[in-house]
Design a protein around this motif. Sequence first.
Motif, PDB file in Angstrom:
ATOM      1  N   LYS A 288      11.589  -3.851  -9.482  1.00  0.00           N
ATOM      2  CA  LYS A 288      10.685  -3.921 -10.631  1.00  0.00           C
ATOM      3  C   LYS A 288       9.594  -4.976 -10.473  1.00  0.00           C
ATOM      4  O   LYS A 288       8.453  -4.772 -10.877  1.00  0.00           O
ATOM      5  CB  LYS A 288      11.529  -4.230 -11.881  1.00  0.00           C
ATOM      6  CG  LYS A 288      10.840  -3.872 -13.181  1.00  0.00           C
ATOM      7  CD  LYS A 288      11.693  -4.246 -14.373  1.00  0.00           C
ATOM      8  CE  LYS A 288      12.681  -3.144 -14.691  1.00  0.00           C
ATOM      9  NZ  LYS A 288      13.487  -3.391 -15.888  1.00  0.00           N
ATOM     10  N   LYS A 289       9.952  -6.114  -9.871  1.00  0.00           N
ATOM     11  CA  LYS A 289       8.985  -7.214  -9.840  1.00  0.00           C
ATOM     12  C   LYS A 289       8.000  -7.150  -8.675  1.00  0.00           C
ATOM     13  O   LYS A 289       7.114  -7.991  -8.563  1.00  0.00           O
ATOM     14  CB  LYS A 289       9.723  -8.553  -9.856  1.00  0.00           C
ATOM     15  CG  LYS A 289      10.345  -8.787 -11.219  1.00  0.00           C
ATOM     16  CD  LYS A 289      10.980 -10.134 -11.374  1.00  0.00           C
ATOM     17  CE  LYS A 289      11.514 -10.261 -12.807  1.00  0.00           C
ATOM     18  NZ  LYS A 289      12.386 -11.428 -12.958  1.00  0.00           N
ATOM     19  N   VAL A 290       8.176  -6.158  -7.814  1.00  0.00           N
ATOM     20  CA  VAL A 290       7.206  -5.970  -6.725  1.00  0.00           C
ATOM     21  C   VAL A 290       6.035  -5.157  -7.271  1.00  0.00           C
ATOM     22  O   VAL A 290       6.229  -4.092  -7.853  1.00  0.00           O
ATOM     23  CB  VAL A 290       7.857  -5.220  -5.534  1.00  0.00           C
ATOM     24  CG1 VAL A 290       6.796  -4.789  -4.525  1.00  0.00           C
ATOM     25  CG2 VAL A 290       8.898  -6.106  -4.879  1.00  0.00           C
ATOM     26  N   ASP A 291       4.833  -5.677  -7.089  1.00  0.00           N
ATOM     27  CA  ASP A 291       3.620  -5.000  -7.564  1.00  0.00           C
ATOM     28  C   ASP A 291       3.799  -4.524  -9.014  1.00  0.00           C
ATOM     29  O   ASP A 291       3.594  -3.351  -9.336  1.00  0.00           O
ATOM     30  CB  ASP A 291       3.276  -3.816  -6.638  1.00  0.00           C
ATOM     31  CG  ASP A 291       1.813  -3.393  -6.778  1.00  0.00           C
ATOM     32  OD1 ASP A 291       0.953  -4.284  -6.830  1.00  0.00           O
ATOM     33  OD2 ASP A 291       1.538  -2.182  -6.849  1.00  0.00           O
ATOM     34  N   ALA A 292       4.195  -5.464  -9.875  1.00  0.00           N
ATOM     35  CA  ALA A 292       4.505  -5.156 -11.280  1.00  0.00           C
ATOM     36  C   ALA A 292       3.349  -4.403 -11.928  1.00  0.00           C
ATOM     37  O   ALA A 292       2.195  -4.638 -11.632  1.00  0.00           O
ATOM     38  CB  ALA A 292       4.792  -6.443 -12.034  1.00  0.00           C
ATOM     39  N   GLY A 293       3.704  -3.487 -12.810  1.00  0.00           N
ATOM     40  CA  GLY A 293       2.649  -2.714 -13.471  1.00  0.00           C
ATOM     41  C   GLY A 293       2.802  -1.235 -13.179  1.00  0.00           C
ATOM     42  O   GLY A 293       2.327  -0.398 -13.926  1.00  0.00           O
TER      43      GLY A 293
ATOM     44  N   HIS B 226      10.307   3.030  -8.086  1.00  0.00           N
ATOM     45  CA  HIS B 226      10.915   4.289  -7.637  1.00  0.00           C
ATOM     46  C   HIS B 226      11.464   4.085  -6.242  1.00  0.00           C
ATOM     47  O   HIS B 226      10.727   3.737  -5.327  1.00  0.00           O
ATOM     48  CB  HIS B 226       9.891   5.428  -7.598  1.00  0.00           C
ATOM     49  CG  HIS B 226      10.451   6.673  -6.971  1.00  0.00           C
ATOM     50  ND1 HIS B 226      11.330   7.504  -7.624  1.00  0.00           N
ATOM     51  CD2 HIS B 226      10.312   7.208  -5.729  1.00  0.00           C
ATOM     52  CE1 HIS B 226      11.687   8.498  -6.823  1.00  0.00           C
ATOM     53  NE2 HIS B 226      11.083   8.341  -5.667  1.00  0.00           N
ATOM     54  N   ARG B 227      12.765   4.281  -6.064  1.00  0.00           N
ATOM     55  CA  ARG B 227      13.329   4.216  -4.712  1.00  0.00           C
ATOM     56  C   ARG B 227      13.740   5.621  -4.278  1.00  0.00           C
ATOM     57  O   ARG B 227      14.544   6.267  -4.957  1.00  0.00           O
ATOM     58  CB  ARG B 227      14.534   3.277  -4.656  1.00  0.00           C
ATOM     59  CG  ARG B 227      15.056   3.144  -3.217  1.00  0.00           C
ATOM     60  CD  ARG B 227      16.010   1.982  -3.058  1.00  0.00           C
ATOM     61  NE  ARG B 227      15.357   0.731  -3.374  1.00  0.00           N
ATOM     62  CZ  ARG B 227      15.988  -0.345  -3.862  1.00  0.00           C
ATOM     63  NH1 ARG B 227      17.278  -0.301  -4.084  1.00  0.00           N
ATOM     64  NH2 ARG B 227      15.324  -1.442  -4.123  1.00  0.00           N
ATOM     65  N   PRO B 228      13.217   6.103  -3.144  1.00  0.00           N
ATOM     66  CA  PRO B 228      13.651   7.421  -2.663  1.00  0.00           C
ATOM     67  C   PRO B 228      15.152   7.425  -2.434  1.00  0.00           C
ATOM     68  O   PRO B 228      15.738   6.408  -2.048  1.00  0.00           O
ATOM     69  CB  PRO B 228      12.895   7.576  -1.333  1.00  0.00           C
ATOM     70  CG  PRO B 228      11.735   6.639  -1.435  1.00  0.00           C
ATOM     71  CD  PRO B 228      12.207   5.493  -2.277  1.00  0.00           C
TER      72      PRO B 228
ATOM     73  N   LEU C   4      11.412  -1.824  -1.239  1.00  0.00           N
ATOM     74  CA  LEU C   4      10.615  -2.627  -2.183  1.00  0.00           C
ATOM     75  C   LEU C   4      10.150  -1.811  -3.379  1.00  0.00           C
ATOM     76  O   LEU C   4      10.040  -2.333  -4.497  1.00  0.00           O
ATOM     77  CB  LEU C   4       9.386  -3.216  -1.469  1.00  0.00           C
ATOM     78  CG  LEU C   4       9.647  -4.269  -0.395  1.00  0.00           C
ATOM     79  CD1 LEU C   4       8.332  -4.735   0.201  1.00  0.00           C
ATOM     80  CD2 LEU C   4      10.426  -5.444  -0.966  1.00  0.00           C
ATOM     81  N   SER C   5       9.887  -0.528  -3.129  1.00  0.00           N
ATOM     82  CA  SER C   5       9.382   0.342  -4.192  1.00  0.00           C
ATOM     83  C   SER C   5      10.371   0.446  -5.363  1.00  0.00           C
ATOM     84  O   SER C   5       9.988   0.758  -6.490  1.00  0.00           O
ATOM     85  CB  SER C   5       9.082   1.727  -3.607  1.00  0.00           C
ATOM     86  OG  SER C   5       8.658   2.603  -4.603  1.00  0.00           O
TER      87      SER C   5
ATOM     88  N   ALA D 169       0.851  -1.209   0.000  1.00  0.00           N
ATOM     89  CA  ALA D 169       0.000   0.000   0.000  1.00  0.00           C
ATOM     90  C   ALA D 169       0.883   1.253   0.000  1.00  0.00           C
ATOM     91  O   ALA D 169       0.580   2.241  -0.683  1.00  0.00           O
ATOM     92  CB  ALA D 169      -0.930  -0.011   1.215  1.00  0.00           C
ATOM     93  N   ILE D 170       1.986   1.208   0.743  1.00  0.00           N
ATOM     94  CA  ILE D 170       2.900   2.356   0.784  1.00  0.00           C
ATOM     95  C   ILE D 170       3.709   2.448  -0.514  1.00  0.00           C
ATOM     96  O   ILE D 170       3.947   3.543  -1.033  1.00  0.00           O
ATOM     97  CB  ILE D 170       3.819   2.274   2.026  1.00  0.00           C
ATOM     98  CG1 ILE D 170       2.969   2.359   3.297  1.00  0.00           C
ATOM     99  CG2 ILE D 170       4.854   3.400   2.018  1.00  0.00           C
ATOM    100  CD1 ILE D 170       3.734   2.079   4.584  1.00  0.00           C
ATOM    101  N   VAL D 171       4.120   1.288  -1.058  1.00  0.00           N
ATOM    102  CA  VAL D 171       4.846   1.270  -2.344  1.00  0.00           C
ATOM    103  C   VAL D 171       4.023   2.007  -3.406  1.00  0.00           C
ATOM    104  O   VAL D 171       4.566   2.809  -4.189  1.00  0.00           O
ATOM    105  CB  VAL D 171       5.128  -0.184  -2.790  1.00  0.00           C
ATOM    106  CG1 VAL D 171       5.503  -0.234  -4.271  1.00  0.00           C
ATOM    107  CG2 VAL D 171       6.226  -0.808  -1.932  1.00  0.00           C
ATOM    108  N   ARG D 172       2.729   1.785  -3.416  1.00  0.00           N
ATOM    109  CA  ARG D 172       1.879   2.440  -4.440  1.00  0.00           C
ATOM    110  C   ARG D 172       1.904   3.954  -4.288  1.00  0.00           C
ATOM    111  O   ARG D 172       1.933   4.688  -5.280  1.00  0.00           O
ATOM    112  CB  ARG D 172       0.455   1.896  -4.355  1.00  0.00           C
ATOM    113  CG  ARG D 172       0.411   0.468  -4.859  1.00  0.00           C
ATOM    114  CD  ARG D 172      -0.971  -0.134  -4.864  1.00  0.00           C
ATOM    115  NE  ARG D 172      -0.861  -1.499  -5.367  1.00  0.00           N
ATOM    116  CZ  ARG D 172      -1.640  -2.501  -5.005  1.00  0.00           C
ATOM    117  NH1 ARG D 172      -2.628  -2.307  -4.146  1.00  0.00           N
ATOM    118  NH2 ARG D 172      -1.465  -3.706  -5.517  1.00  0.00           N
ATOM    119  N   VAL D 173       1.920   4.419  -3.051  1.00  0.00           N
ATOM    120  CA  VAL D 173       1.995   5.871  -2.820  1.00  0.00           C
ATOM    121  C   VAL D 173       3.373   6.400  -3.249  1.00  0.00           C
ATOM    122  O   VAL D 173       3.478   7.437  -3.903  1.00  0.00           O
ATOM    123  CB  VAL D 173       1.723   6.205  -1.335  1.00  0.00           C
ATOM    124  CG1 VAL D 173       1.971   7.687  -1.054  1.00  0.00           C
ATOM    125  CG2 VAL D 173       0.297   5.815  -0.955  1.00  0.00           C
ATOM    126  N   LEU D 174       4.430   5.664  -2.896  1.00  0.00           N
ATOM    127  CA  LEU D 174       5.794   6.093  -3.260  1.00  0.00           C
ATOM    128  C   LEU D 174       5.941   6.179  -4.778  1.00  0.00           C
ATOM    129  O   LEU D 174       6.555   7.112  -5.306  1.00  0.00           O
ATOM    130  CB  LEU D 174       6.826   5.113  -2.698  1.00  0.00           C
ATOM    131  CG  LEU D 174       6.990   5.113  -1.166  1.00  0.00           C
ATOM    132  CD1 LEU D 174       7.785   3.896  -0.716  1.00  0.00           C
ATOM    133  CD2 LEU D 174       7.670   6.397  -0.702  1.00  0.00           C
TER     134      LEU D 174
END
Length: 243
Positions: free
Chosen positions: A136-141, A145-147, A132-133, A94-99
């Motif tokens: 590439k293969k995490v929550d593909a699509g 982006h890594r801060p 995780l953000s 859920a946080i990865v999607r925001v990042l």
Amino acid sequence: MPAEANEFQADVLAIAAHRDDVEQTCGGTLLRMAARGLRTAILDLTKGEAGTRGTAADRAREAEEAARVLGAGWRQALDLPDGAVSNTLENRIAIVRVLRRLRPRVVVLPYWHARHPDHAITATLGSEACFLSGLKKVDAGSEPHRPFKIVYASIYADVRPSFIVDITPFIEQRHQALMAYRSQYADQPAGSGLFVPEEEIRERTFAEARHYGLLAGVRYGEPFVQKEVGLVDDLTLLPVQSI
Ligand SMILES: [Zn+2]
């Protein structure tokens, strides 16, 4: 997928467990960054349904008002359970999607040792999501982006800060942002044994900011810890006088 041109992107994203946390830990810093022309954003992980005072709906309105006072360009809350924030894969995603949506260069998290378990868990949950953000293969699509940087707001931690942000010009505005949470902080009978009066909040928060300001030779400051060692280019340009 690259973000749409008209979608808001952030230079600095502050992630916290509860609405009204960032106002206390890094509100002055967000104000300073906004004054420098940086785009700031706030992600609260919970909606505040477990609070003694006010409802989640009250807090939503107050959080919006506080964000306006802080000059933040974006603020949203996830719906993690208040008082039971946990570091699960679902919550990390859920946080990865925001990042990936906001693509911040800097993420501000609470310091990892804290009295409230939600705060401590937010530190590890948030930093693992930042890692995780970038995969590439995490929550593909969505585009990875890594801060670049994570800093930990350490105002309530018994730890020597790595650096201080001078918030002197913004201390009144920061206080105003905290006071936007009228359901929590306005003087009232409900929960008065648990909550301190508004004047006391002002005195405490200003005293804390004064303490951290003094460490760096300014009037009011907010403390942060970074895990990395700093890198110096020119010894003659180091800030903060030694003696
Ligand atoms: Zn909190």
